[in-house]
Write an enzyme that holds these catalytic residues in place. Structure first.
Site, PDB file in Angstrom:
ATOM      1  N   ARG A 217       4.485   1.254  -5.857  1.00 38.89           N
ATOM      2  CA  ARG A 217       5.449   2.199  -5.285  1.00 38.89           C
ATOM      3  C   ARG A 217       6.430   1.456  -4.391  1.00 38.89           C
ATOM      4  O   ARG A 217       7.634   1.612  -4.508  1.00 38.89           O
ATOM      5  CB  ARG A 217       4.668   3.263  -4.495  1.00 38.89           C
TER       6      ARG A 217
ATOM      7  N   TYR B 104     -14.317   5.354  -8.405  1.00 41.28           N
ATOM      8  CA  TYR B 104     -15.550   5.894  -9.004  1.00 41.28           C
ATOM      9  C   TYR B 104     -15.914   7.253  -8.418  1.00 41.28           C
ATOM     10  O   TYR B 104     -16.938   7.840  -8.788  1.00 41.28           O
ATOM     11  CB  TYR B 104     -16.726   4.903  -8.885  1.00 41.28           C
TER      12      TYR B 104
ATOM     13  N   LYS C 116     -10.984  -4.960   5.763  1.00 44.69           N
ATOM     14  CA  LYS C 116     -11.241  -6.144   4.937  1.00 44.69           C
ATOM     15  C   LYS C 116     -10.365  -7.337   5.332  1.00 44.69           C
ATOM     16  O   LYS C 116     -10.750  -8.479   5.137  1.00 44.69           O
ATOM     17  CB  LYS C 116     -11.034  -5.828   3.450  1.00 44.69           C
TER      18      LYS C 116
ATOM     19  N   ALA D 122      -0.568  -2.507  -5.230  1.00 46.52           N
ATOM     20  CA  ALA D 122      -0.525  -3.866  -4.662  1.00 46.52           C
ATOM     21  C   ALA D 122      -1.169  -3.888  -3.281  1.00 46.52           C
ATOM     22  O   ALA D 122      -0.734  -4.595  -2.384  1.00 46.52           O
ATOM     23  CB  ALA D 122       0.920  -4.346  -4.606  1.00 46.52           C
ATOM     24  N   GLY D 123      -2.220  -3.083  -3.099  1.00 44.08           N
ATOM     25  CA  GLY D 123      -2.930  -3.038  -1.810  1.00 44.08           C
ATOM     26  C   GLY D 123      -4.066  -4.046  -1.777  1.00 44.08           C
ATOM     27  O   GLY D 123      -4.091  -5.013  -2.539  1.00 44.08           O
TER      28      GLY D 123
ATOM     29  N   ASN E 141     -15.194  -8.742   2.120  1.00 41.78           N
ATOM     30  CA  ASN E 141     -15.955  -7.488   2.055  1.00 41.78           C
ATOM     31  C   ASN E 141     -17.446  -7.690   2.322  1.00 41.78           C
ATOM     32  O   ASN E 141     -18.217  -6.742   2.257  1.00 41.78           O
ATOM     33  CB  ASN E 141     -15.746  -6.783   0.700  1.00 41.78           C
TER      34      ASN E 141
ATOM     35  N   SER F 131     -22.573   2.994  -0.590  1.00 40.72           N
ATOM     36  CA  SER F 131     -23.269   1.706  -0.424  1.00 40.72           C
ATOM     37  C   SER F 131     -24.704   1.862   0.079  1.00 40.72           C
ATOM     38  O   SER F 131     -25.601   1.184  -0.441  1.00 40.72           O
ATOM     39  CB  SER F 131     -22.472   0.791   0.513  1.00 40.72           C
TER      40      SER F 131
HETATM   41  P1  NAP Z   1      -4.744   0.198  -0.097  1.00 39.61           P
HETATM   42  O1  NAP Z   1      -4.887  -1.179   0.413  1.00 39.61           O
HETATM   43  O2  NAP Z   1      -4.369   1.278   0.846  1.00 39.61           O
HETATM   44  O3  NAP Z   1      -3.675   0.149  -1.301  1.00 39.61           O
HETATM   45  C1  NAP Z   1      -3.293   1.298  -1.980  1.00 39.61           C
HETATM   46  C2  NAP Z   1      -2.236   0.973  -3.042  1.00 39.61           C
HETATM   47  O4  NAP Z   1      -1.997   2.178  -3.755  1.00 39.61           O
HETATM   48  C3  NAP Z   1      -0.906   0.516  -2.479  1.00 39.61           C
HETATM   49  O5  NAP Z   1      -0.343  -0.387  -3.382  1.00 39.61           O
HETATM   50  C4  NAP Z   1      -0.100   1.809  -2.415  1.00 39.61           C
HETATM   51  O6  NAP Z   1       1.297   1.639  -2.609  1.00 39.61           O
HETATM   52  C5  NAP Z   1      -0.632   2.555  -3.614  1.00 39.61           C
HETATM   53  N1  NAP Z   1      -0.552   4.005  -3.383  1.00 39.61           N
HETATM   54  C6  NAP Z   1      -1.278   4.739  -2.511  1.00 39.61           C
HETATM   55  N2  NAP Z   1      -0.929   6.035  -2.600  1.00 39.61           N
HETATM   56  C7  NAP Z   1       0.052   6.111  -3.530  1.00 39.61           C
HETATM   57  C8  NAP Z   1       0.811   7.188  -4.063  1.00 39.61           C
HETATM   58  N3  NAP Z   1       0.637   8.437  -3.656  1.00 39.61           N
HETATM   59  N4  NAP Z   1       1.731   6.921  -5.013  1.00 39.61           N
HETATM   60  C9  NAP Z   1       1.941   5.639  -5.442  1.00 39.61           C
HETATM   61  N5  NAP Z   1       1.232   4.576  -4.978  1.00 39.61           N
HETATM   62  C10 NAP Z   1       0.305   4.810  -4.026  1.00 39.61           C
HETATM   63  O7  NAP Z   1      -6.101   0.719  -0.785  1.00 39.61           O
HETATM   64  P2  NAP Z   1      -7.268  -0.174  -1.395  1.00 39.61           P
HETATM   65  O8  NAP Z   1      -8.185  -0.620  -0.309  1.00 39.61           O
HETATM   66  O9  NAP Z   1      -6.680  -1.206  -2.266  1.00 39.61           O
HETATM   67  O10 NAP Z   1      -8.092   0.907  -2.265  1.00 39.61           O
HETATM   68  C11 NAP Z   1      -7.586   1.400  -3.460  1.00 39.61           C
HETATM   69  C12 NAP Z   1      -8.675   2.098  -4.261  1.00 39.61           C
HETATM   70  O11 NAP Z   1      -9.648   1.165  -4.702  1.00 39.61           O
HETATM   71  C13 NAP Z   1      -9.442   3.173  -3.498  1.00 39.61           C
HETATM   72  O12 NAP Z   1      -9.497   4.317  -4.306  1.00 39.61           O
HETATM   73  C14 NAP Z   1     -10.820   2.562  -3.328  1.00 39.61           C
HETATM   74  O13 NAP Z   1     -11.840   3.542  -3.280  1.00 39.61           O
HETATM   75  C15 NAP Z   1     -10.939   1.732  -4.576  1.00 39.61           C
HETATM   76  N6  NAP Z   1     -11.916   0.619  -4.491  1.00 39.61           N
HETATM   77  C16 NAP Z   1     -12.912   0.544  -5.435  1.00 39.61           C
HETATM   78  C17 NAP Z   1     -13.833  -0.498  -5.374  1.00 39.61           C
HETATM   79  C18 NAP Z   1     -14.938  -0.581  -6.398  1.00 39.61           C
HETATM   80  O14 NAP Z   1     -15.895  -1.338  -6.160  1.00 39.61           O
HETATM   81  N7  NAP Z   1     -14.853   0.112  -7.505  1.00 39.61           N
HETATM   82  C19 NAP Z   1     -13.731  -1.482  -4.387  1.00 39.61           C
HETATM   83  C20 NAP Z   1     -12.713  -1.380  -3.449  1.00 39.61           C
HETATM   84  C21 NAP Z   1     -11.809  -0.315  -3.512  1.00 39.61           C
HETATM   85  P3  NAP Z   1       2.288   1.231  -1.411  1.00 39.61           P
HETATM   86  O15 NAP Z   1       2.239  -0.265  -1.318  1.00 39.61           O
HETATM   87  O16 NAP Z   1       3.604   1.741  -1.859  1.00 39.61           O
HETATM   88  O17 NAP Z   1       1.785   1.920  -0.178  1.00 39.61           O
END
Ligand code: NAP
Length: 274
Positions: A150, A212, A65, A126-127, A86, A16
């Protein structure tokens, strides 16, 4: 000079500051954007710093967030529905929270000619980010969302008339030869792993990853190789940042930015980080 920051933990690898400071420089805006590692217990200090004007605005990333919401005076109705903020700025003497992740995703779809209106879409994860993606898809008029996670119970909490939760293990039955598949899990960031069996990929699919770093996850790499349409998370990231700037400066900064130049600059930064 105006001061901005992204707050989160971990924060070391945040792109950022590169995005925002590049735009400030290009448009001769007198502002500086930093990254700040912030623990949960320090959130109230940051809110105080926003109120006193030490910061003019902040972006919020993992894991705050949802945590920041209790400190805000007002929340944009869409951010309220998503349940995640955010971007924060001061409006009068009040702190106002918004969500630009969902809009960043909509703009990224539009820019890349990906049409989801009236279609069935598969979302993996579903995070926190998934919530923004689900909102973006609903705003874009999708017909049905198959939400694979998962932990099934977490997906079930997001169930509604459009969202149908399933276990990630059930992907074999859910994924079709022409599916639009969106990965919102972090799988592929630290490893060459893929959230679904690579054998399920097909050239007629559209594969989108919100990740990314790296620019090409295993999912996208193989997808591209077999001729599927692919999209990484960089456009979404850029658009969420530009929309944050528009909110902070109260004008269309995003319209003045040379998007291809900015994107190339960030791609080069990411290649150097490797
Ligand atoms: P989060 O809230 O921690 O959610 C992660 C999700 O992935 C949960 O549903 C989790 O499942 C699942 N997961 C994690 N590890 C896993 C594994 N080993 N096997 C199966 N499922 C798994 O994370 P988040 O904040 O949503 O971020 C997710 C991604 O989005 C990150 O890589 C982040 O960098 C990216 N992101 C990108 C942008 C962009 O602008 N491009 C913006 C925001 C975030 P469970 O429910 O089972 O734990």
């Amino acid at each position: 000079m105006k001061q901005f920051a992204v707050i989160g933990n971990p924060i070391e690898h945040s792109l950022s500051p590169d995005l925002h400071n590049y735009v400030y420089k290009m448009l001769s805006i007198n502002a500086l954007y930093k990254k700040k590692k912030v623990f949960h217990s320090e959130l109230s200090n940051i809110m105080e710093a926003l109120k006193t004007g030490e910061f003019n605005g902040v972006n919020v990333t993992i894991p705050h967030k949802e945590n920041v919401i209790e400190y805000l005076d007002e929340i944009n109705p869409r951010a309220k529905i998503i349940g995640a903020v955010n971007v924060i700025h001061k409006k009068g003497d009040k702190l106002f929270g918004n969500n630009t992740d969902w809009f960043g995703f909509v703009l990224a779809l539009r820019k890349n000619g990906i049409e989801v209106f009236g279609k069935e879409v598969v979302v993996l994860g579903a995070g926190g980010t998934s919530k923004s993606i689900l909102f973006a898809l609903k705003q874009s008029g999708v017909k049905k969302i198959l939400l694979l996670n998962r932990t099934l119970q977490k997906a079930e909490r997001l169930q509604d008339e459009i969202v149908f939760p399933h276990s990630l293990e059930g992907s074999l039955q859910m994924i079709k030869n022409d599916s639009i598949i969106i990965n919102t899990t972090p799988i592929g960031m630290q490893s060459k792993q893929c959230p679904i069996d690579l054998g399920l990929l097909n050239k007629n699919q559209t594969l989108i990853d919100v990740i990314y770093t790296p620019l090409q996850t295993a999912l996208l790499k193989l997808g591209k190789k077999i001729g599927a349409k692919t999209l990484n998370g960089l456009d979404m990231f850029i658009y969420q940042g530009l929309t944050s700037m528009d909110l902070w400066f109260g004008e269309d900064i995003s319209m003045q930015v040379n998007f291809p130049h900015l994107k190339t600059y960030l791609e080069n930064k990411l290649c150097l980080q490797k």
